[in-house]
Write a protein that holds these residues in place. Structure first.
Motif, PDB file in Angstrom:
ATOM      1  N   ARG A   1       0.817  -1.217   0.000  1.00 58.43           N
ATOM      2  CA  ARG A   1       0.000   0.000   0.000  1.00 58.43           C
ATOM      3  C   ARG A   1       0.847   1.261   0.000  1.00 58.43           C
ATOM      4  O   ARG A   1       0.565   2.223  -0.727  1.00 58.43           O
ATOM      5  N   ILE A   2       1.883   1.276   0.815  1.00 55.84           N
ATOM      6  CA  ILE A   2       2.754   2.457   0.902  1.00 55.84           C
ATOM      7  C   ILE A   2       3.437   2.714  -0.433  1.00 55.84           C
ATOM      8  O   ILE A   2       3.543   3.862  -0.898  1.00 55.84           O
ATOM      9  N   SER A   3       3.882   1.657  -1.114  1.00 57.55           N
ATOM     10  CA  SER A   3       4.527   1.810  -2.425  1.00 57.55           C
ATOM     11  C   SER A   3       3.556   2.347  -3.465  1.00 57.55           C
ATOM     12  O   SER A   3       3.911   3.179  -4.306  1.00 57.55           O
ATOM     13  N   ILE A   4       2.302   1.841  -3.404  1.00 62.43           N
ATOM     14  CA  ILE A   4       1.279   2.324  -4.334  1.00 62.43           C
ATOM     15  C   ILE A   4       1.046   3.813  -4.143  1.00 62.43           C
ATOM     16  O   ILE A   4       0.995   4.589  -5.115  1.00 62.43           O
ATOM     17  N   ILE A   5       0.922   4.235  -2.897  1.00 65.49           N
ATOM     18  CA  ILE A   5       0.713   5.656  -2.603  1.00 65.49           C
ATOM     19  C   ILE A   5       1.883   6.482  -3.100  1.00 65.49           C
ATOM     20  O   ILE A   5       1.711   7.550  -3.716  1.00 65.49           O
ATOM     21  N   ASP A   6       3.086   6.020  -2.855  1.00 64.27           N
ATOM     22  CA  ASP A   6       4.282   6.754  -3.299  1.00 64.27           C
ATOM     23  C   ASP A   6       4.325   6.881  -4.819  1.00 64.27           C
ATOM     24  O   ASP A   6       4.687   7.937  -5.358  1.00 64.27           O
ATOM     25  N   GLN A   7       3.944   5.809  -5.535  1.00 60.61           N
ATOM     26  CA  GLN A   7       3.960   5.840  -6.993  1.00 60.61           C
ATOM     27  C   GLN A   7       2.906   6.803  -7.553  1.00 60.61           C
ATOM     28  O   GLN A   7       3.153   7.530  -8.511  1.00 60.61           O
ATOM     29  N   ILE A   8       1.723   6.797  -6.930  1.00 59.74           N
ATOM     30  CA  ILE A   8       0.678   7.734  -7.368  1.00 59.74           C
ATOM     31  C   ILE A   8       1.141   9.169  -7.168  1.00 59.74           C
ATOM     32  O   ILE A   8       1.003  10.023  -8.062  1.00 59.74           O
ATOM     33  N   LYS A   9       1.699   9.466  -5.996  1.00 55.16           N
ATOM     34  CA  LYS A   9       2.186  10.823  -5.718  1.00 55.16           C
ATOM     35  C   LYS A   9       3.289  11.222  -6.699  1.00 55.16           C
ATOM     36  O   LYS A   9       3.355  12.378  -7.136  1.00 55.16           O
ATOM     37  N   LYS A  10       4.123  10.274  -7.067  1.00 58.32           N
ATOM     38  CA  LYS A  10       5.220  10.554  -7.998  1.00 58.32           C
ATOM     39  C   LYS A  10       4.709  11.007  -9.356  1.00 58.32           C
ATOM     40  O   LYS A  10       5.298  11.872 -10.005  1.00 58.32           O
ATOM     41  N   HIS A  11       3.575  10.408  -9.786  1.00 59.91           N
ATOM     42  CA  HIS A  11       3.069  10.690 -11.122  1.00 59.91           C
ATOM     43  C   HIS A  11       2.012  11.789 -11.156  1.00 59.91           C
ATOM     44  O   HIS A  11       1.486  12.101 -12.230  1.00 59.91           O
ATOM     45  N   LYS A  12       1.676  12.340 -10.017  1.00 55.79           N
ATOM     46  CA  LYS A  12       0.787  13.519  -9.991  1.00 55.79           C
ATOM     47  C   LYS A  12       1.646  14.750 -10.233  1.00 55.79           C
ATOM     48  O   LYS A  12       2.218  15.321  -9.316  1.00 55.79           O
ATOM     49  N   LYS A  13       1.743  15.163 -11.499  1.00 56.86           N
ATOM     50  CA  LYS A  13       2.769  16.116 -11.920  1.00 56.86           C
ATOM     51  C   LYS A  13       2.291  17.547 -12.107  1.00 56.86           C
ATOM     52  O   LYS A  13       3.104  18.439 -12.338  1.00 56.86           O
ATOM     53  N   GLN A  14       0.971  17.794 -12.084  1.00 61.31           N
ATOM     54  CA  GLN A  14       0.468  19.119 -12.415  1.00 61.31           C
ATOM     55  C   GLN A  14       0.182  19.912 -11.136  1.00 61.31           C
ATOM     56  O   GLN A  14      -0.817  19.681 -10.467  1.00 61.31           O
ATOM     57  N   PRO A  15       1.026  20.863 -10.798  1.00 66.32           N
ATOM     58  CA  PRO A  15       0.882  21.569  -9.508  1.00 66.32           C
ATOM     59  C   PRO A  15      -0.361  22.445  -9.428  1.00 66.32           C
ATOM     60  O   PRO A  15      -0.802  22.777  -8.327  1.00 66.32           O
ATOM     61  N   ASN A  16      -0.938  22.839 -10.568  1.00 65.79           N
ATOM     62  CA  ASN A  16      -2.116  23.716 -10.568  1.00 65.79           C
ATOM     63  C   ASN A  16      -3.419  22.980 -10.864  1.00 65.79           C
ATOM     64  O   ASN A  16      -4.460  23.618 -11.040  1.00 65.79           O
ATOM     65  N   LEU A  17      -3.363  21.655 -10.945  1.00 59.49           N
ATOM     66  CA  LEU A  17      -4.546  20.881 -11.335  1.00 59.49           C
ATOM     67  C   LEU A  17      -5.412  20.610 -10.106  1.00 59.49           C
ATOM     68  O   LEU A  17      -5.212  19.636  -9.374  1.00 59.49           O
ATOM     69  N   ARG A  18      -6.377  21.501  -9.903  1.00 57.73           N
ATOM     70  CA  ARG A  18      -7.291  21.376  -8.768  1.00 57.73           C
ATOM     71  C   ARG A  18      -8.717  21.294  -9.310  1.00 57.73           C
ATOM     72  O   ARG A  18      -9.245  22.274  -9.837  1.00 57.73           O
ATOM     73  N   TYR A  19      -9.351  20.140  -9.157  1.00 53.94           N
ATOM     74  CA  TYR A  19     -10.700  19.959  -9.685  1.00 53.94           C
ATOM     75  C   TYR A  19     -11.739  20.761  -8.921  1.00 53.94           C
ATOM     76  O   TYR A  19     -12.868  20.917  -9.389  1.00 53.94           O
ATOM     77  N   ALA A  20     -11.353  21.286  -7.765  1.00 53.29           N
ATOM     78  CA  ALA A  20     -12.250  22.212  -7.071  1.00 53.29           C
ATOM     79  C   ALA A  20     -12.563  23.411  -7.946  1.00 53.29           C
ATOM     80  O   ALA A  20     -13.666  23.969  -7.878  1.00 53.29           O
ATOM     81  N   LEU A  21     -11.618  23.818  -8.796  1.00 54.50           N
ATOM     82  CA  LEU A  21     -11.854  24.934  -9.711  1.00 54.50           C
ATOM     83  C   LEU A  21     -13.003  24.615 -10.664  1.00 54.50           C
ATOM     84  O   LEU A  21     -13.873  25.466 -10.912  1.00 54.50           O
TER      85      LEU A  21
END
Length: 264
Positions: free
Chosen positions: A3-23
């Protein structure tokens, strides 16, 4: 993978710093309140403008990525244009009720016609587009697209008394120019001849002059293509070249009917 590795990999590939779906979600709430404020007789105007300003501030916090540009000033410029936008939208509604024999009342147009709703959100988004406010106008028109099937880029230039009948499948590109008293039907595309990134700053979509009617599923392509005033473009026509004023363009398919003989 634990689980920890999966979380780390997802965070690694979340690359867009301004991508907020709240907008996206907050833009839809803002769009709905703006529409009701302009049209719904039971929706209060003065208090809602204050609420809209507060919502707009939230959009600024999420979408104004240029720290050197004052997005706050955008609201004051924008809100001053709302009366003129409403005046033009009333002309669009009147054009629809006058064009469509199926319309029972102008109230029906405001409440039940997807073409009018798409035009309304386009006009509200277009003025923000002209202010240079990033992304929000595109989110507004995409919200209308999801609800109506009408895809109007907020950069398009559209004149007065515009009517879209039925609406589903209509596409109007960013650099299209549509002048006054134009009527279009479902499935019409005003698009580019081809797609290439280097064309971003060029006129890629056609110009439609005054008093043109474009029937269902017609496709008109190209930035140099001009449909002359008072012309009628028939259903299923495919155009990549200009049409002179006062023209009728039609596509004639070959239709064959084969009837089986009666079998006793």
């Amino acid at each position: 993978m634990d689980r920890i590795s999966i979380i780390d990999q997802i965070k690694k590939h979340k690359k867009q710093p301004n991508l907020r779906y709240a907008l996206k979600e907050k833009t839809e709430v803002f769009t709905n309140l703006l529409f009701y404020t302009l049209f719904d007789i039971d929706t209060e105007v003065e208090g809602n403008l204050s609420q809209l300003e507060e919502q707009f501030d939230g959009l600024v916090d999420l979408a104004c990525w240029d720290v050197d540009k004052s997005c706050k000033a955008v609201w004051y410029n924008y809100v001053s244009k709302l009366p003129k936008i409403l005046e033009r939208l009333n002309l669009d509604a009147e054009a629809t009720v006058n064009c469509d024999p199926a319309s029972l009342s102008i109230e029906e147009v405001y409440m039940a016609y997807p073409g009018f709703y798409a035009i309304a959100i386009y006009r509200l988004a277009h003025e923000l587009y002209l202010e240079g406010f990033p992304l929000v106008p595109r989110l507004m028109t995409e919200y209308a697209h999801r609800q109506t099937g009408v895809d109007i880029n907020p950069g398009a230039q559209i004149g007065d008394s515009f009517h879209i009948d039925h609406g589903t499948g209509v596409v109007i590109g960013e650099t299209a120019i549509i002048k006054n008293h134009v009527k279009i039907y479902q499935g019409v595309t005003l698009g580019g001849l081809y797609v290439a990134k280097h064309l971003q700053q060029t006129k890629r979509h056609p110009t439609i002059e005054d008093n043109v009617t474009i029937y269902a599923n017609a496709t008109i392509l190209g930035g140099e293509t001009v449909i002359g005033e008072n012309s009628v473009i028939g259903g299923n026509a495919w155009l990549t070249a200009s049409v002179p004023p006062n023209s009728t363009v039609f596509h004639t398919p070959e239709i064959k009917i084969k009837t089986a003989p009666n079998v006793s």
